[in-house]
Design a protein around this motif. Structure first.
Motif, PDB file in Angstrom:
ATOM      1  N   ILE A 178       8.204   2.372  -4.742  1.00 57.98           N
ATOM      2  CA  ILE A 178       7.693   0.973  -5.422  1.00 57.98           C
ATOM      3  C   ILE A 178       8.842   0.326  -6.059  1.00 57.98           C
ATOM      4  O   ILE A 178       9.514   0.753  -6.833  1.00 57.98           O
ATOM      5  CB  ILE A 178       6.480   1.434  -6.543  1.00 57.98           C
ATOM      6  CG1 ILE A 178       5.275   2.159  -5.635  1.00 57.98           C
ATOM      7  CG2 ILE A 178       5.921   0.017  -6.912  1.00 57.98           C
ATOM      8  CD1 ILE A 178       4.075   2.486  -6.434  1.00 57.98           C
ATOM      9  N   ASP A 232      -1.028 -10.641  -0.621  1.00 59.66           N
ATOM     10  CA  ASP A 232      -0.389  -9.391  -0.606  1.00 59.66           C
ATOM     11  C   ASP A 232      -0.109  -8.999  -2.279  1.00 59.66           C
ATOM     12  O   ASP A 232       0.580  -7.952  -2.503  1.00 59.66           O
ATOM     13  CB  ASP A 232       0.925  -9.405  -0.149  1.00 59.66           C
ATOM     14  CG  ASP A 232       1.074  -9.413   1.392  1.00 59.66           C
ATOM     15  OD1 ASP A 232       0.075  -9.162   1.837  1.00 59.66           O
ATOM     16  OD2 ASP A 232       1.791 -10.137   1.885  1.00 59.66           O
ATOM     17  N   SER A 263      -0.300  -0.441  -2.285  1.00 63.38           N
ATOM     18  CA  SER A 263       1.283  -0.305  -2.357  1.00 63.38           C
ATOM     19  C   SER A 263       1.662   0.829  -1.149  1.00 63.38           C
ATOM     20  O   SER A 263       2.323   0.644  -0.304  1.00 63.38           O
ATOM     21  CB  SER A 263       2.152  -0.310  -3.522  1.00 63.38           C
ATOM     22  OG  SER A 263       3.379  -0.197  -3.339  1.00 63.38           O
ATOM     23  N   GLN A 264       1.132   1.951  -1.515  1.00 63.74           N
ATOM     24  CA  GLN A 264       1.672   2.981  -0.756  1.00 63.74           C
ATOM     25  C   GLN A 264       1.061   2.909   0.748  1.00 63.74           C
ATOM     26  O   GLN A 264       1.718   3.339   1.617  1.00 63.74           O
ATOM     27  CB  GLN A 264       1.028   4.382  -1.574  1.00 63.74           C
ATOM     28  CG  GLN A 264       1.696   4.870  -2.590  1.00 63.74           C
ATOM     29  CD  GLN A 264       1.234   5.726  -3.622  1.00 63.74           C
ATOM     30  OE1 GLN A 264       0.057   6.101  -3.273  1.00 63.74           O
ATOM     31  NE2 GLN A 264       1.918   6.065  -4.706  1.00 63.74           N
ATOM     32  N   ASN A 302       0.551   0.108   2.355  1.00 68.73           N
ATOM     33  CA  ASN A 302       1.261  -0.999   3.012  1.00 68.73           C
ATOM     34  C   ASN A 302       2.584  -0.508   3.442  1.00 68.73           C
ATOM     35  O   ASN A 302       3.198  -1.040   4.409  1.00 68.73           O
ATOM     36  CB  ASN A 302       1.432  -2.288   2.037  1.00 68.73           C
ATOM     37  CG  ASN A 302       1.868  -3.361   2.642  1.00 68.73           C
ATOM     38  OD1 ASN A 302       1.478  -3.919   3.665  1.00 68.73           O
ATOM     39  ND2 ASN A 302       2.855  -3.820   1.959  1.00 68.73           N
ATOM     40  N   VAL A 344      -0.863  -5.584  -3.715  1.00 67.63           N
ATOM     41  CA  VAL A 344       0.064  -4.179  -3.281  1.00 67.63           C
ATOM     42  C   VAL A 344       1.300  -4.238  -3.968  1.00 67.63           C
ATOM     43  O   VAL A 344       2.237  -3.719  -3.561  1.00 67.63           O
ATOM     44  CB  VAL A 344       0.129  -4.354  -1.497  1.00 67.63           C
ATOM     45  CG1 VAL A 344      -0.991  -4.240  -0.851  1.00 67.63           C
ATOM     46  CG2 VAL A 344       1.293  -5.358  -1.205  1.00 67.63           C
ATOM     47  N   LYS A 345       1.248  -4.872  -5.040  1.00 64.60           N
ATOM     48  CA  LYS A 345       2.476  -5.147  -5.972  1.00 64.60           C
ATOM     49  C   LYS A 345       2.224  -4.837  -7.284  1.00 64.60           C
ATOM     50  O   LYS A 345       2.114  -5.483  -8.181  1.00 64.60           O
ATOM     51  CB  LYS A 345       3.008  -6.542  -6.025  1.00 64.60           C
ATOM     52  CG  LYS A 345       3.208  -7.292  -4.382  1.00 64.60           C
ATOM     53  CD  LYS A 345       4.469  -6.535  -3.745  1.00 64.60           C
ATOM     54  CE  LYS A 345       4.611  -7.343  -2.387  1.00 64.60           C
ATOM     55  NZ  LYS A 345       5.745  -6.727  -1.699  1.00 64.60           N
ATOM     56  N   LYS A 378      -1.852   0.487  -6.783  1.00 69.31           N
ATOM     57  CA  LYS A 378      -0.578   1.537  -6.475  1.00 69.31           C
ATOM     58  C   LYS A 378      -1.141   2.201  -5.038  1.00 69.31           C
ATOM     59  O   LYS A 378      -0.058   2.387  -4.217  1.00 69.31           O
ATOM     60  CB  LYS A 378      -0.547   2.560  -7.437  1.00 69.31           C
ATOM     61  CG  LYS A 378       0.085   2.200  -8.661  1.00 69.31           C
ATOM     62  CD  LYS A 378       0.214   3.233  -9.724  1.00 69.31           C
ATOM     63  CE  LYS A 378       1.313   4.405  -9.277  1.00 69.31           C
ATOM     64  NZ  LYS A 378       1.426   5.380 -10.572  1.00 69.31           N
TER      65      LYS A 378
END
Length: 342
Positions: free
Chosen positions: A288, A71, A279-280, A282, A74-75, A276
């Motif tokens: 964020i 993951d 992340s959005q 997920n 996604v950070k 980014k």
């Protein structure tokens, strides 16, 4: 007589076919459909010993699960100004591709300072770079060329080495150990450019400590390496610090978008935007989060003794040869697997 490669691969594959969830999913993220090539990398890292390679890979899978490595893409590191500070002090990037389709990564060894953020941000950034390379860059290159591309070239720029950077040994050994244990044999060749006298002295100390397989990967090129590098890549893929003979290295290029290290470079823009966006996707309804992505850091790096040897030798040079006239900084030294850093 030892196990021949094909037999070792088949034995290793049979063992890995028994892997169950959640290890199975993270294993798929590692091999990206190129299982044989992945098994070969881990076998090479353990001298074709199937039992040791199997343990290494299973340990890697557990490390990934325990630290949520699947993951990490996604950070994003936010705000952008913080990420820019990381990029300005951890000089690494991608300049293009070789003629055979391998990505060319560049590392500004001498000018990296690692002094603008906490250790966890630098580790997060480094692992994100690895994962983006392995899950996006290499699969895309493989698809484009119709064959497995699972390794890269690295150009290590030694301009600006400073003895004071020995204070960064702990951080850089942590990063090196993560690569050594979890991303083995990802580099086909290390090209060292802009090497000052002190690097040659360090290399004499380190070289005998390396396995022959690793020594063969290292090429110390004259000057900025332009002529030699143009034999394997086009001018467009040449790192910005190699494009003008005698120009040496710099954080800056004539055009900011040509600076391989800069957040404004197309590679870094694509990488940051990808993270980014992921992340959005997920967590579309959540803002964020700020803060670093913590990864358990190795307690004891395998190369600690090598670090002590190099540090001792550097101080001998400093005390006996007036080394303060030179600059000796963080020097990335290829080790048995991955990159060892002093």
């Amino acid at each position: 007589m030892g196990i021949v490669p094909d037999e070792a691969i088949n034995q290793f594959k049979a063992l890995m076919d028994q892997v169950e969830e959640p290890l199975k999913r993270t294993y798929q993220n590692i091999h990206q459909g190129y299982q044989t090539e992945t098994l070969i990398r881990f076998l090479k890292a353990r001298e074709w010993n199937v039992a040791k390679a199997h343990k290494m890979l299973v340990d890697c899978l557990h490390w990934r699960i325990q630290n949520d490595i699947d993951d990490i893409l996604v950070k994003p590191i936010v705000p952008t100004d913080l990420y820019r500070s990381v990029r300005d002090s951890q000089l690494i990037g991608m300049s293009g591709y070789s003629r055979e389709g391998l990505p060319v990564f560049v590392i500004g060894v001498g000018l990296s300072t690692f002094d603008k953020a906490s250790v966890h941000y630098y580790v997060q950034s480094h692992i994100q770079m690895n994962e983006y390379r392995d899950r996006v860059i290499l699969p895309s290159a493989s698809k484009k060329h119709g064959r497995p591309i699972t390794t890269c070239f690295k150009v290590l720029d030694m301009t600006g080495l400073k003895l004071s950077a020995l204070s960064q040994i702990k951080l850089l050994t942590i990063i090196s150990s993560i690569d050594d244990l979890n991303y083995p044999e990802k580099t086909k060749t290390y090209y060292i450019v802009n090497a000052p006298y002190i690097f040659s002295a360090c290399w004499k100390v380190v070289k005998p400590l390396l396995q022959e397989r690793t020594r063969k990967k290292v090429q110390v090129l004259p000057g900025n390496g332009r002529d030699e590098l143009l034999k394997i890549m086009d001018l467009a893929s040449l790192p910005h610090f190699c494009k003008r003979e005698g120009s040496g290295s710099s954080r800056h290029a004539d055009n900011a978008t040509e600076n391989c290290y800069s957040l404004d470079h197309p590679f870094h823009q694509q990488l940051y935007n990808y993270i980014k966006q992921q992340s959005q996707i997920n967590e579309p309804d959540k803002p964020i989060k700020q803060g670093s992505f913590h990864v358990d850091l190795p307690e004891a790096a395998e190369g600690t003794e090598i670090a002590k040897t190099i540090e001792s030798e550097l101080h001998k040079f400093e005390n006996g040869n007036g080394i303060s006239r030179y600059t000796v900084s963080t020097a990335l030294i290829p080790k048995a697997n991955g990159v060892y850093v002093i």
